[in-house]
Design a protein around this motif. Structure first.
Motif: not given
Length: 176
Positions: A14-17, A43-50
């Protein structure tokens, strides 16, 4: 930019993109990673902006019907490469255990995952299998078009987006 989570590779990492548009869960996409151009699943939205700021993964675009045909072809060759490698390892008496193979979307890059360390025999066999696979697939030209389209960064914000300079672009339809 829209921060999301992507599942990439046979190990389902799993990667933030970042994506230029919102994408729904389950959508298959072509993403640029540190390894190259790869297939990913949203997978879904990433709520951590960083998280997306630190990420080196960007969504190039959603997959097209043509991509799905290429993916099926690559998967067929991948299955053959796995079987060939496992057979060769067993015949050579290697103790190495091949779990799976990740193939980068360029079709010429294989990343082999072993359970435990790979011995010298396994290293030699995997190099031979990778050469054979690359000669069979020969998709590098197609992958270059997928990555660059009609020029570097085609279809991205840096490249001016799709449809701004050429209507015959290889990836223009996917960017709309």
């Amino acid at each position: 930019m829209h921060p999301i989570f992507l599942r990439i590779g046979s190990l389902a990492e799993i990667h933030a993109a970042t994506a230029t548009m919102p994408l729904e869960r389950g959508r298959r996409v072509i993403a640029r990673t540190g390894r190259g151009i790869e297939l990913g699943e949203v997978i879904g939205p990433c709520r951590d902006p960083n998280a997306s700021v630190k990420s080196q993964v960007t969504v190039v675009r959603g997959t097209t019907d043509e991509d799905e045909l290429l993916i099926r072809r690559l998967n067929r060759h991948k299955r053959e490469a796995i079987q060939l490698c496992r057979t060769a390892l067993a015949e050579a008496g290697s103790k190495a255990c091949l779990l799976d193979i990740d193939q980068i979307f360029d079709g010429g890059t294989l990343l082999m995952h072993f359970l435990g360390p790979a011995d010298d025999i396994a290293t030699s066999i995997t190099q031979e299998i990778a050469k054979k696979y690359e000669s069979i697939v020969r998709s590098r030209h197609f992958a270059k078009l997928m990555q660059d389209g009609c020029g570097p960064d085609c279809g991205t914000a840096e490249g001016g987006g799709c449809g701004t300079s050429c209507s015959g672009c290889a990836v223009a339809a996917a960017c709309k």
